[in-house]
Scaffold this motif. Structure first.
Motif, PDB file in Angstrom:
ATOM      1  N   GLN A   1      -2.450   7.816   2.178  1.00  0.00           N
ATOM      2  CA  GLN A   1      -2.480   6.349   2.143  1.00  0.00           C
ATOM      3  C   GLN A   1      -1.078   5.784   2.378  1.00  0.00           C
ATOM      4  O   GLN A   1      -0.896   4.843   3.134  1.00  0.00           O
ATOM      5  CB  GLN A   1      -3.026   5.905   0.781  1.00  0.00           C
ATOM      6  CG  GLN A   1      -3.152   4.430   0.604  1.00  0.00           C
ATOM      7  CD  GLN A   1      -4.414   3.878   1.195  1.00  0.00           C
ATOM      8  OE1 GLN A   1      -4.516   3.740   2.398  1.00  0.00           O
ATOM      9  NE2 GLN A   1      -5.361   3.559   0.349  1.00  0.00           N
ATOM     10  N   ARG A   2      -0.081   6.381   1.727  1.00  0.00           N
ATOM     11  CA  ARG A   2       1.312   5.921   1.890  1.00  0.00           C
ATOM     12  C   ARG A   2       1.780   6.105   3.323  1.00  0.00           C
ATOM     13  O   ARG A   2       2.412   5.220   3.892  1.00  0.00           O
ATOM     14  CB  ARG A   2       2.240   6.685   0.948  1.00  0.00           C
ATOM     15  CG  ARG A   2       2.144   6.297  -0.486  1.00  0.00           C
ATOM     16  CD  ARG A   2       3.287   6.884  -1.305  1.00  0.00           C
ATOM     17  NE  ARG A   2       3.435   8.319  -1.137  1.00  0.00           N
ATOM     18  CZ  ARG A   2       2.874   9.237  -1.918  1.00  0.00           C
ATOM     19  NH1 ARG A   2       2.098   8.856  -2.920  1.00  0.00           N
ATOM     20  NH2 ARG A   2       3.081  10.511  -1.708  1.00  0.00           N
ATOM     21  N   ARG A   3       1.493   7.265   3.904  1.00  0.00           N
ATOM     22  CA  ARG A   3       1.929   7.547   5.272  1.00  0.00           C
ATOM     23  C   ARG A   3       1.322   6.567   6.278  1.00  0.00           C
ATOM     24  O   ARG A   3       2.011   6.025   7.128  1.00  0.00           O
ATOM     25  CB  ARG A   3       1.562   8.963   5.660  1.00  0.00           C
ATOM     26  CG  ARG A   3       2.763   9.867   5.762  1.00  0.00           C
ATOM     27  CD  ARG A   3       2.339  11.169   6.314  1.00  0.00           C
ATOM     28  NE  ARG A   3       1.431  11.764   5.337  1.00  0.00           N
ATOM     29  CZ  ARG A   3       1.244  13.035   5.166  1.00  0.00           C
ATOM     30  NH1 ARG A   3       1.850  13.876   5.936  1.00  0.00           N
ATOM     31  NH2 ARG A   3       0.420  13.492   4.256  1.00  0.00           N
TER      32      ARG A   3
ATOM     33  N   ARG B   1       0.819  -1.213   0.000  1.00  0.00           N
ATOM     34  CA  ARG B   1       0.000   0.000   0.000  1.00  0.00           C
ATOM     35  C   ARG B   1       0.850   1.258   0.000  1.00  0.00           C
ATOM     36  O   ARG B   1       0.383   2.329  -0.382  1.00  0.00           O
ATOM     37  CB  ARG B   1      -0.926   0.027   1.221  1.00  0.00           C
ATOM     38  CG  ARG B   1      -2.131  -0.864   1.077  1.00  0.00           C
ATOM     39  CD  ARG B   1      -3.078  -0.808   2.270  1.00  0.00           C
ATOM     40  NE  ARG B   1      -3.297   0.516   2.795  1.00  0.00           N
ATOM     41  CZ  ARG B   1      -3.258   0.810   4.098  1.00  0.00           C
ATOM     42  NH1 ARG B   1      -3.034  -0.112   4.999  1.00  0.00           N
ATOM     43  NH2 ARG B   1      -3.475   2.050   4.497  1.00  0.00           N
ATOM     44  N   MET B   2       2.093   1.160   0.401  1.00  0.00           N
ATOM     45  CA  MET B   2       2.977   2.320   0.414  1.00  0.00           C
ATOM     46  C   MET B   2       3.294   2.808  -1.004  1.00  0.00           C
ATOM     47  O   MET B   2       3.835   3.891  -1.167  1.00  0.00           O
ATOM     48  CB  MET B   2       4.263   2.008   1.175  1.00  0.00           C
ATOM     49  CG  MET B   2       4.052   1.893   2.669  1.00  0.00           C
ATOM     50  SD  MET B   2       5.557   1.520   3.563  1.00  0.00           S
ATOM     51  CE  MET B   2       6.475   3.038   3.309  1.00  0.00           C
ATOM     52  N   ARG B   3       2.952   2.030  -2.013  1.00  0.00           N
ATOM     53  CA  ARG B   3       3.160   2.439  -3.406  1.00  0.00           C
ATOM     54  C   ARG B   3       2.001   3.251  -3.945  1.00  0.00           C
ATOM     55  O   ARG B   3       2.003   3.645  -5.108  1.00  0.00           O
ATOM     56  CB  ARG B   3       3.373   1.197  -4.266  1.00  0.00           C
ATOM     57  CG  ARG B   3       4.631   0.425  -3.865  1.00  0.00           C
ATOM     58  CD  ARG B   3       4.814  -0.821  -4.647  1.00  0.00           C
ATOM     59  NE  ARG B   3       4.679  -0.552  -6.076  1.00  0.00           N
ATOM     60  CZ  ARG B   3       4.536  -1.479  -6.986  1.00  0.00           C
ATOM     61  NH1 ARG B   3       4.524  -2.740  -6.632  1.00  0.00           N
ATOM     62  NH2 ARG B   3       4.409  -1.168  -8.254  1.00  0.00           N
ATOM     63  N   SER B   4       1.030   3.536  -3.128  1.00  0.00           N
ATOM     64  CA  SER B   4      -0.159   4.283  -3.542  1.00  0.00           C
ATOM     65  C   SER B   4       0.222   5.688  -4.015  1.00  0.00           C
ATOM     66  O   SER B   4       1.128   6.311  -3.465  1.00  0.00           O
ATOM     67  CB  SER B   4      -1.136   4.392  -2.368  1.00  0.00           C
ATOM     68  OG  SER B   4      -2.162   5.292  -2.659  1.00  0.00           O
TER      69      SER B   4
ATOM     70  N   GLU C   1      -0.871  10.358  -0.991  1.00  0.00           N
ATOM     71  CA  GLU C   1       0.136  10.570   0.045  1.00  0.00           C
ATOM     72  C   GLU C   1      -0.317  10.099   1.424  1.00  0.00           C
ATOM     73  O   GLU C   1       0.437   9.431   2.137  1.00  0.00           O
ATOM     74  CB  GLU C   1       0.523  12.047   0.114  1.00  0.00           C
ATOM     75  CG  GLU C   1       1.606  12.309   1.142  1.00  0.00           C
ATOM     76  CD  GLU C   1       1.992  13.774   1.229  1.00  0.00           C
ATOM     77  OE1 GLU C   1       2.670  14.119   2.190  1.00  0.00           O
ATOM     78  OE2 GLU C   1       1.609  14.559   0.354  1.00  0.00           O
TER      79      GLU C   1
ATOM     80  N   ASP D   1      -5.229   0.621  -3.184  1.00  0.00           N
ATOM     81  CA  ASP D   1      -5.953   1.798  -2.710  1.00  0.00           C
ATOM     82  C   ASP D   1      -7.403   1.506  -2.355  1.00  0.00           C
ATOM     83  O   ASP D   1      -8.175   2.422  -2.113  1.00  0.00           O
ATOM     84  CB  ASP D   1      -5.922   2.895  -3.782  1.00  0.00           C
ATOM     85  CG  ASP D   1      -4.549   3.499  -3.933  1.00  0.00           C
ATOM     86  OD1 ASP D   1      -3.845   3.633  -2.922  1.00  0.00           O
ATOM     87  OD2 ASP D   1      -4.176   3.832  -5.074  1.00  0.00           O
TER      88      ASP D   1
END
Length: 183
Positions: free
Chosen positions: A34-36, A26-29, A32, A160
């Motif tokens: 969502q990544r955090r 999910r960090m590849r979203s 921003e 996402d």
């Protein structure tokens, strides 16, 4: 954490590790926020997996518990800083604080047993259990499928999808309840 049957311990390890792996993805979203959030959740998932490994397989050295407390203490400070902008970070703060609490409890009890004079559940453990049981119940209710399209008809990548993120958080909540029960 390191108590109870090994099979349930391995199930908890697998659940938390799989959740941590999904959160890394999910960090590849492109979103921003969502990544955090996913980064902190990945740390929680992998940390919970490491703390749940059955003691019959691996007993961490004495320095590991204070190390866990330091890592999750730093994560708690970050969540505290972020909580002033978003109420969701209050949950991250409680989760990281619970991890610090469990690591310190394990460091103080190297034999992984409660003193014979203790009776009942310690106040902090009980309060954390109440919070996380409530969180799990609320998260389960929120898993009702999200209908409609997100982003005005644009296709959403599987990383996402809000229902997958909710399922991830539900899994970690269940893991936290299981770990607190064995504390």
């Amino acid at each position: 954490m390191h108590g109870g049957p090994a099979s349930s311990g391995w199930l908890l390890v697998a659940l938390c590790a799989a959740t941590g792996a999904y959160c890394l993805l999910r960090m590849r979203s492109p979103v921003e926020e969502q990544r955090r959030a996913a980064g902190g959740e990945a740390l929680m998932g992998f940390g919970m997996a490491a703390m749940a490994v059955p003691a019959a397989v691996f007993t961490p050295p004495a320095w590991a518990w204070p190390g866990y407390a330091a890592v999750f203490g730093a994560a708690a400070l970050r969540a505290l800083w972020s909580a002033r902008r978003s109420p969701h970070h209050v949950h991250h703060l409680l989760g990281t604080a619970a991890m610090v609490y469990m690591a310190l409890a394990m460091a103080a009890s190297p034999a992984h047993h409660h003193e014979h004079g203790d009776s009942g559940v310690p106040l902090v453990t009980g309060a954390l259990l109440l919070y996380f049981v409530g969180y799990v119940l609320l998260s389960g209710i929120r898993l009702v499928p999200v209908t409609g399209s997100v982003g005005g008809g644009a296709s959403v990548g599987w990383g996402d999808r809000p229902e997958l993120a909710r399922a991830c958080r539900l899994s970690m909540g269940i893991g936290m309840v299981a770990m607190l029960l064995t504390l």
